[in-house]
Design an enzyme around this catalytic site. Sequence first.
Site: not given
Length: 200
Positions: A46, A52, A56, A144, A156
């Site tokens: 990450h 993601d 996760h 998330h 991200e």
Amino acid sequence: MKIIDISHELLQAPVYPGDPVPSLEPLSRIALGDACNLPAAHLCLHNAAHADAPLHFLEDEADIASLPLEPFLGTCQVMTVTGLLTGADMERLVPTGCKRLLLRGLGKAFLTQSAAFVLADLGVRLVGTDASSIGSQEDEAAPHKELLGAGVMILEGLSLSQVNDGAYFLIAPPVKIAQADGAPVRALLLDQFFCFSNDG
């Protein structure tokens, strides 16, 4: 056609607090008489620009290798925003028909759970950010889970400081790693002179 690289250099990218600093370990070196240069990489999956997977934040859900690639390729909208964004903000700001949204906030734009819910309800397929996380440190899990549980992909750690607001074509498929909850991407934007019809 103009290609804009929106990926940080991996070894110099900001590191999320508590994550290991990425590094390269030489396994062989021409300068030492070896036949080739060969390093091993040590990094958190990450770090820098990354995707993601549902795994996760959602136990027993899809890993990064199982994700469809279509959300990571297609027309997108870059939008400058800052602060903690709510569902009302998303209803007001997100253009009609937007499938991929990249938040340009100099690392200071975050989604609440209600914002994530509205994005999924609007049919957005991917949300990206130049912050290290789509959620604030006060509540990272809720947005998330809301996005990933609805099948909305997350990018991200993007580099968007030199990108103007507007429409682009995004290319950012994650590296295929079975059982991983995330993976690096080489994220690119193409200007809108390059486009595909019937993009979803």
